[in-house]
Enzyme design. Structure first.
Site, mmCIF file in Angstrom:
data_model
loop_
_atom_site.group_PDB
_atom_site.id
_atom_site.type_symbol
_atom_site.label_atom_id
_atom_site.label_comp_id
_atom_site.label_asym_id
_atom_site.label_seq_id
_atom_site.Cartn_x
_atom_site.Cartn_y
_atom_site.Cartn_z
ATOM 1 N N HIS A 230 0.810 -1.213 0.000
ATOM 2 C CA HIS A 230 0.000 0.000 0.000
ATOM 3 C C HIS A 230 0.845 1.265 0.000
ATOM 4 O O HIS A 230 0.430 2.276 -0.543
ATOM 5 C CB HIS A 230 -1.058 -0.060 1.100
ATOM 6 C CG HIS A 230 -2.146 -0.974 0.638
ATOM 7 N ND1 HIS A 230 -3.192 -0.525 -0.131
ATOM 8 C CD2 HIS A 230 -2.267 -2.307 0.713
ATOM 9 C CE1 HIS A 230 -3.931 -1.548 -0.480
ATOM 10 N NE2 HIS A 230 -3.403 -2.646 0.034
ATOM 11 N N GLU B 96 -9.008 -12.509 -7.481
ATOM 12 C CA GLU B 96 -7.708 -12.356 -6.820
ATOM 13 C C GLU B 96 -7.169 -13.722 -6.410
ATOM 14 O O GLU B 96 -5.991 -13.871 -6.092
ATOM 15 C CB GLU B 96 -7.856 -11.498 -5.555
ATOM 16 C CG GLU B 96 -8.218 -10.069 -5.840
ATOM 17 C CD GLU B 96 -8.617 -9.316 -4.577
ATOM 18 O OE1 GLU B 96 -7.931 -8.359 -4.228
ATOM 19 O OE2 GLU B 96 -9.621 -9.693 -3.940
ATOM 20 N N ASP C 250 -3.112 -9.203 -5.742
ATOM 21 C CA ASP C 250 -3.313 -10.393 -4.916
ATOM 22 C C ASP C 250 -3.262 -11.665 -5.758
ATOM 23 O O ASP C 250 -2.798 -12.698 -5.288
ATOM 24 C CB ASP C 250 -4.648 -10.310 -4.167
ATOM 25 C CG ASP C 250 -4.515 -9.493 -2.894
ATOM 26 O OD1 ASP C 250 -3.487 -9.665 -2.203
ATOM 27 O OD2 ASP C 250 -5.386 -8.674 -2.605
ATOM 28 N N CYS D 287 -8.067 -4.300 -12.393
ATOM 29 C CA CYS D 287 -7.894 -3.096 -11.577
ATOM 30 C C CYS D 287 -6.671 -3.189 -10.673
ATOM 31 O O CYS D 287 -6.428 -2.310 -9.866
ATOM 32 C CB CYS D 287 -9.151 -2.799 -10.758
ATOM 33 S SG CYS D 287 -9.516 -4.068 -9.545
HETATM 34 C C1 PEP Z 1 -5.452 -6.316 -6.121
HETATM 35 O O1 PEP Z 1 -5.302 -7.205 -5.282
HETATM 36 O O2 PEP Z 1 -4.963 -6.352 -7.272
HETATM 37 C C2 PEP Z 1 -6.245 -5.129 -5.789
HETATM 38 C C3 PEP Z 1 -6.578 -4.250 -6.715
HETATM 39 O O3 PEP Z 1 -6.576 -4.957 -4.480
HETATM 40 P P1 PEP Z 1 -5.593 -4.378 -3.345
HETATM 41 O O4 PEP Z 1 -4.321 -3.950 -4.032
HETATM 42 O O5 PEP Z 1 -6.318 -3.268 -2.714
HETATM 43 O O6 PEP Z 1 -5.415 -5.574 -2.489
HETATM 44 MG MG MG Z 2 -6.450 -7.168 -3.452
#
Ligand code: PEP
Ligand code: MG
Length: 571
Positions: free
Chosen positions: A190, A431, A455, A502
């Protein structure tokens, strides 16, 4: 000296270092002499005044920046600081019990926090984190420890931290963070996502870097090459300045594509979406550059607050985004908490392997009230725009059935209350490999899917996405990723249902043509990637991208895929 890490957000920064080591107080039992009681009281008052000045400065800055909600949190902290009961108890502890002022503050505030945390009333128990926060500020002032916060930086700096938690970044002083360096974290952590979305150059995963640097040390952060340099000569610094200018100039060329439609060279449309983390104008203003919002990470709403957001607060946030969309599709993801994302006011289960544990949809299904609050808010907001509700961390059809059941329940409860609910499409994130492999069945139950490549890669390659020790194993370009996404795209397209990406791969200009070639005609990304992805798509035909995808699916290693993608980009 040169330190190597992973460049996660491109750019160059030349600035002094700001070592971010959040201070945690360690106060031992200590008594004072009777004769020192008056001066101990004076120390307490002085510290309280200093803490008040800090809080007022934060409040005014936040108000000036239009962050009235966050300002309110700090205004409440000021009230705690001057709470009559608490102040009296601290004074008594110093004057009558002869407690050292730090010990008095620690005992009084810790006891109050503990008492509140035990309350059955959630609104009351949630206040305990604020009391601890005020206690720590007061103690820091009392013990003359230096403030360490990312919300109040005095000049542009390269922030160096062990890790940046999402809660650290909630109040980040963006104009003064020239660069970010962390000891842990990888491309999809993040910290990386935040750095990218703010366009801040960042290099992550340099173990031991906090101890290797000193505060104020001049550094060059080359986040084009993944390097942090110290002791750079003036000539070299000039060369890096030139590199920075060249990068910004190149960005300017790319940025011309920002407002063009997403089209391949032969005129086929690719829908370009935006990933957002809040309903703030600075994010929603960017909707004019894209066709839709492909991912609203609602967990930031929860993490940026000091309590579980109420149905009303959530409704307002979702409604704001939907209205800002002016008819564009807005895909809002239900709470994706757990793993690396925690809430200060909510105790999550301690688990050996949190990424494989009770996170995201699993946690929501296990906490009915939490889930219902969000689903009710979403359905109410749906009246104001074109909403897609997306569930994260789905592993099986049972997950889909249960999530949809919860949604029906929320709809029924709104109807029973006589509250209007709108229509919404229902989708899931892919995911977990298991759900990608049953995409044919999934297609029958949902309106759309969106691939969360961050993920997906973690679960497909069995590599912790945050563990920099295993970065080499986290291969987003692994051919298995493209084979799996290709399979899911075929199944969804055959069923006439939408598939998008995404995760970070969707905003990667190298990977985007291969994804489109797989049959994925919607890509959602951080605003910083929009122009570059539109540019690369405009340079190739659909047939060329399909040929690239076929080659990528046949490849045997991530290295081969990377070469194919790079060769294609040069063509
Ligand atoms: C992902 O896992 O690709 C995703 C978009 O969710 P996050 O990065 O918030 O886990
Ligand atoms: Mg994710």
């Amino acid at each position: 000296m040169e330190y190597r890490g992973i460049a996660v957000s491109r750019g160059v920064a030349i600035a002094p270092v700001y070592l971010y080591r959040p201070w945690t107080p360690q106060v031992e039992e200590a008594l004072i002499e009777l004769a020192d009681a008056e001066s101990a009281l004076a120390d307490y008052y002085a510290a309280r005044q200093e803490a008040e000045a800090e809080l007022e400065a934060i409040c005014s800055r936040m108000e000036a920046e239009g962050e009235a909600d966050k300002a309110k949190i700090f205004a409440a902290h000021r009230e705690i600081l001057f709470d009559d009961g608490l102040c009296e108890e601290v004074e008594d502890a110093i004057r009558d019990e002869l407690y050292h002022p730090a010990y008095a503050v620690e005992s009084v505030y810790a006891a109050a926090a503990l008492m509140l945390s035990k309350s059955k009333d959630k609104l009351i128990s949630e206040r305990s984190v604020d009391i601890v926060d005020v206690k720590n500020r007061l103690l820091r002032c009392l013990l003359h420890e230096k403030a360490c916060s990312l919300s109040e930086l005095e000049r542009p700096v390269v922030v160096v931290a062990h890790d940046l938690l999402p809660s650290d970044t909630a109040t980040l002083d963006r104009k003064n963070v020239a660069g970010i360096v962390t000891e842990v974290g990888g491309v999809t952590s993040h910290s990386a996502i935040i750095a990218k979305s703010y366009g801040i150059p960042a290099v992550l995963g340099i173990p031991g870097i906090l101890d290797a640097l000193y505060d104020g040390e001049e550094v060059v952060l080359d986040a084009l090459e993944g390097r942090l340099l110290t002791g750079v000569s003036p000539e070299e610094t000039d060369a890096y300045r030139a590199k920075k200018e060249a990068f910004l100039a190149q960005q300017a060329v790319v940025s011309r594509f920002l407002d063009r439609p997403g089209l391949t060279k032969d005129g086929r449309s690719v829908k370009i979406g935006l990933n957002i983390g809040s309903a703030k104008a600075e994010e929603t203003d960017r909707l004019c550059h894209v066709d839709y919002v492909g991912l609203f990470r609602t967990e930031f709403l929860y993490m940026g607050s000091d309590h579980l957001p109420t149905e009303e607060e959530q409704y307002e946030a979702y409604r704001t985004v939907l209205e800002a969309g002016e008819g564009k599709e807005i895909i809002i993801r239900t709470l994706d908490i757990g793993g690396d994302k925690t809430l200060p006011y909510m105790e999550l289960p301690q688990e050996q392997n949190p990424f494989l544990g009770n996170r995201a949809l699993r946690l929501c299904l296990a906490n009915e009230a939490l889930f219902q609050t969000q689903l009710r808010a979403l359905l109410r907001a749906a009246v104001h725009g074109k909403l897609g509700i997306m569930f994260p961390m789905v592993a099986s059809m049972e997950d889909i059935y249960r999530a949809k059941e919860a949604l029906s329940k929320a709809r029924d409860s709104l109807a029973a209350d006589g509250v209007e609910a709108g229509e919404a499409k229902v989708g899931i994130m892919i995911e977990i490999p298991a759900v990608a492999l049953i995409a044919d069945a999934v297609a029958k139950e949902v309106d759309f899917v969106s691939v969360g490549t961050n993920d997906l890669c973690q679960y497909l390659t069995a590599t912790d996405r945050l563990n920099s020790a295993v970065t080499a194993y986290y291969q987003s370009y692994h051919p298995a990723m493209f084979r799996l996404m290709g399979y899911a795209a075929e199944q969804m397209n055959a069923a006439g249902k939408e598939i998008s990406v995404c995760g970070e791969l969707g905003g990667d200009p190298l990977a985007a043509p291969a994804l489109v070639g797989l049959g994925i005609s919607k890509l959602s990304m951080n605003v910083s990637s929009v122009a570059a992805v539109k540019k690369v798509l405009s340079e190739h035909t659909m047939a060329e991208m399909a040929a690239l995808s076929a080659a990528v699916r046949r490849a045997e290693s991530a290295g081969q895929v990377e070469s194919l993608l790079k060769e294609f980009a040069q063509e």
